[in-house]
Design a protein around this motif. Sequence first.
Motif, mmCIF file in Angstrom:
data_model
loop_
_atom_site.group_PDB
_atom_site.id
_atom_site.type_symbol
_atom_site.label_atom_id
_atom_site.label_comp_id
_atom_site.label_asym_id
_atom_site.label_seq_id
_atom_site.Cartn_x
_atom_site.Cartn_y
_atom_site.Cartn_z
ATOM 1 N N TYR A 1 62.236 26.795 45.832
ATOM 2 C CA TYR A 1 61.923 28.132 46.347
ATOM 3 C C TYR A 1 60.740 28.072 47.305
ATOM 4 N N ALA A 2 59.728 27.300 46.953
ATOM 5 C CA ALA A 2 58.550 27.180 47.820
ATOM 6 C C ALA A 2 58.931 26.600 49.174
ATOM 7 N N GLN A 3 59.953 25.764 49.210
ATOM 8 C CA GLN A 3 60.349 25.135 50.461
ATOM 9 C C GLN A 3 61.032 26.106 51.422
ATOM 10 N N ALA A 4 61.334 27.323 50.974
ATOM 11 C CA ALA A 4 61.870 28.342 51.871
ATOM 12 C C ALA A 4 60.769 29.026 52.670
ATOM 13 N N LEU A 5 59.527 28.788 52.315
ATOM 14 C CA LEU A 5 58.380 29.384 52.986
ATOM 15 C C LEU A 5 57.972 28.520 54.176
ATOM 16 N N PRO A 6 57.014 28.983 54.995
ATOM 17 C CA PRO A 6 56.542 28.143 56.103
ATOM 18 C C PRO A 6 56.131 26.763 55.618
ATOM 19 N N LEU A 7 56.261 25.791 56.485
ATOM 20 C CA LEU A 7 56.083 24.390 56.111
ATOM 21 C C LEU A 7 54.766 24.138 55.396
ATOM 22 N N VAL A 8 53.692 24.775 55.832
ATOM 23 C CA VAL A 8 52.394 24.523 55.219
ATOM 24 C C VAL A 8 52.388 24.872 53.737
ATOM 25 N N ARG A 9 53.228 25.825 53.327
ATOM 26 C CA ARG A 9 53.277 26.230 51.921
ATOM 27 C C ARG A 9 53.982 25.198 51.054
ATOM 28 N N SER A 10 54.797 24.341 51.673
ATOM 29 C CA SER A 10 55.416 23.242 50.920
ATOM 30 C C SER A 10 54.456 22.081 50.733
ATOM 31 N N ILE A 11 53.412 22.045 51.559
ATOM 32 C CA ILE A 11 52.447 20.957 51.491
ATOM 33 C C ILE A 11 51.346 21.269 50.493
ATOM 34 N N LEU A 12 50.872 22.510 50.503
ATOM 35 C CA LEU A 12 49.736 22.906 49.676
ATOM 36 C C LEU A 12 50.213 23.356 48.302
ATOM 37 N N THR A 13 49.670 22.764 47.269
ATOM 38 C CA THR A 13 50.028 23.135 45.904
ATOM 39 C C THR A 13 48.764 23.414 45.103
ATOM 40 N N PHE A 14 48.913 24.253 44.090
ATOM 41 C CA PHE A 14 47.793 24.625 43.234
ATOM 42 C C PHE A 14 48.180 24.307 41.799
ATOM 43 N N ASN A 15 47.396 23.436 41.205
ATOM 44 C CA ASN A 15 47.733 22.880 39.902
ATOM 45 C C ASN A 15 48.014 23.949 38.852
ATOM 46 N N ALA A 16 47.179 24.999 38.791
ATOM 47 C CA ALA A 16 47.348 26.011 37.750
ATOM 48 C C ALA A 16 48.662 26.757 37.923
ATOM 49 N N TYR A 17 49.050 27.026 39.168
ATOM 50 C CA TYR A 17 50.337 27.677 39.395
ATOM 51 C C TYR A 17 51.484 26.716 39.113
ATOM 52 N N THR A 18 51.427 25.528 39.705
ATOM 53 C CA THR A 18 52.524 24.574 39.561
ATOM 54 C C THR A 18 52.775 24.228 38.097
ATOM 55 N N GLU A 19 51.721 23.841 37.397
ATOM 56 C CA GLU A 19 51.885 23.440 36.005
ATOM 57 C C GLU A 19 52.028 24.665 35.097
ATOM 58 N N GLY A 20 51.373 25.769 35.474
ATOM 59 C CA GLY A 20 51.580 26.998 34.713
ATOM 60 C C GLY A 20 53.018 27.455 34.775
ATOM 61 N N TRP A 21 53.631 27.350 35.969
ATOM 62 C CA TRP A 21 55.046 27.702 36.083
ATOM 63 C C TRP A 21 55.907 26.765 35.235
ATOM 64 N N ALA A 22 55.628 25.465 35.280
ATOM 65 C CA ALA A 22 56.449 24.524 34.524
ATOM 66 C C ALA A 22 56.361 24.795 33.027
ATOM 67 N N PRO B 1 39.679 14.499 35.672
ATOM 68 C CA PRO B 1 38.962 15.545 34.930
ATOM 69 C C PRO B 1 39.311 16.951 35.414
ATOM 70 N N GLY B 2 39.640 17.819 34.468
ATOM 71 C CA GLY B 2 39.929 19.212 34.781
ATOM 72 C C GLY B 2 41.383 19.512 35.042
ATOM 73 N N GLN B 3 42.157 18.537 35.504
ATOM 74 C CA GLN B 3 43.552 18.802 35.868
ATOM 75 C C GLN B 3 44.366 19.289 34.680
ATOM 76 N N ALA B 4 44.133 18.716 33.511
ATOM 77 C CA ALA B 4 44.952 19.041 32.339
ATOM 78 C C ALA B 4 44.762 20.468 31.863
ATOM 79 N N CYS B 5 43.691 21.122 32.290
ATOM 80 C CA CYS B 5 43.449 22.495 31.842
ATOM 81 C C CYS B 5 44.279 23.517 32.623
ATOM 82 N N GLY B 6 44.846 23.107 33.745
ATOM 83 C CA GLY B 6 45.601 24.051 34.553
ATOM 84 C C GLY B 6 46.884 24.530 33.907
ATOM 85 N N TYR B 7 47.508 23.709 33.071
ATOM 86 C CA TYR B 7 48.816 24.034 32.502
ATOM 87 C C TYR B 7 48.762 25.326 31.693
#
Length: 606
Positions: free
Chosen positions: A448-469, A545-551
Amino acid sequence: MDLSRRSLIAGSAASLAALSLPARAAAPTAADALLDRLAWGLLDLDPTTATSLGVDTGAHAALRGRLEDRSQAGVEAKRRFLQASLKELAALPRTGLDASTATSLAVVESAFRTALDGMALPYGVATIGNWRNTPYVVIQNVGAWLDVPQSLDGDQPVRDAQDAEFYLMRLAAAPAQLDGETQRAAAARAMGLVPPDFLLDTAIAAMGRSMAAAAAPDGPYIGPLARKTAAIPGAIPGDFTARAARIVTAQILPAMERQRAELIAQRAMAKSDAGMLTRPHGPEWYAYGLRAGTTTTRPPQEIHALGVEQLRALMAQMDTILRSMGLTGGTVAERLTALQERPDQTFGNDDAAREKIVAYMQAKIDAVRGRLPQAFRRLTRGNLEIRRMPLAEEAGAPAAYGGPGSIDGRIPGKIWVNLGDPTVHNRVSIPDLVYHEGIPGHVWQGEYAQALPLVRSILTFNAYTEGWALYAEQLADELGMYEGDPAGKLGYLMGLAWRAARLVVDTGLHALGWSREQALTSFMDATGLTRPNAASEVDRYCSWPGQACGYKLGQIEINVQRDRARAALGPKYDLRDFDQAVVDGGNVPLDVLAQNVSRYIDSAKG
């Protein structure tokens, strides 16, 4: 604009969720042009991302033969790009922008400012819109020694002779990338920054194994090229594998030896302190890692207490199910461990077991697909394959990870599964794992993110990405995937406890001064994971450090927004519309997620 990317999204009628982000203008605006220019600027700095997205074609085909500059000069080039880009963004007129473009601009500014803050620290890797921020330039799960072979195997296309040349160009670029990392690691060592001894032991041993296999015809550098050229219909001119072998022997192996020598030098100075608390600038670095990993400014003590509270509730739920299965003796963790070791839940410890694990994962993916219309208005493709991790990576890697494929669909998304020790996987833990990494988790959301402008497919935010998963795991449960499968339901709850335990353990390691053994004991007591699985997890928290807290923080925030939408809309609320609003909004910081949900609520109210 970007119709080729939008065409990847299957579906028909427009939905309320689609209204939450108004359609982009047909004619490109100044904002569109700037976002596109920034996207290509980012890809010029990180060419392998262009390959993974499948956009290194046409005028951008030369990106396919380059690698990221990981030297200090490369870091300075990124810094200059970010500073110049933020000036351009500040000067851009914002009147009359549609909501989607305004969101994209906010996302880019947030990612760029956060990366610059990380680059102001005296050492480490501060990524631009990525989750792999780390104080250590090279360690058991960080570095070109892992990234280059995986990219060449998984993403690098070889369809003709020119592609084979690009493959060789990337091989030839690998020594400079390795040496750039080695020089930065040595500079950090001079500042007193040395990883824990147990991480170095793992990295040194694994790098040694990788070096031993590097020059083999089926090794991690030559093998993928040999397989891919052999698959091209008809012969192509040139002895590409022989040329690859010469590059590996004469250039890559010496660079790897230099890097391994640096790790050995670090090991002579290393201590067993696991976290950042006792390291130079450690508390400062951890504050950054938490902010980058969670897109919040919650202090570690608050995060620690939240994890303890969540664990208490999850333990009670698991205890109830275990008792219903006749498992009443011992702690919850002990009973979970015993369940996972039962013959009816395990696969074995050989190549046949590895095949069974992949087949079981695939069956779960196939089963959940049919229920997704209950959770989304528009279904994306879910282009996915399950692959074994490269052997050199397995020792320092988690049980699995995954993500979407290329924008054009030619490279499928993947669940990379760690099959080094097949006993890590069982019928309790696998369902939850594939829903998280694959569908409706990372692979699904990423498309779904890849339907957005190209820059949005490049930039990711750990809390959203892992929170969504993690929310995707919850959706699988709500869609009935565990009906008649109490062991699988326990695996799901165990997964939630796993992520709640991360809040406790990550903050314990880096803010409270926990030892590795203390973290391991706490983690195993909370989750029932086996010691080898728990060890790879805890070691990962030490290096990121800190990455695991995003989920868990991300999942909690998605549910806060879902409750808000349900309360605001009453009978007009529909799960399909909410989920669609979240995935259509793309990968965002958590405060921008709330803004996107507000727009969905306003649209649904009419």
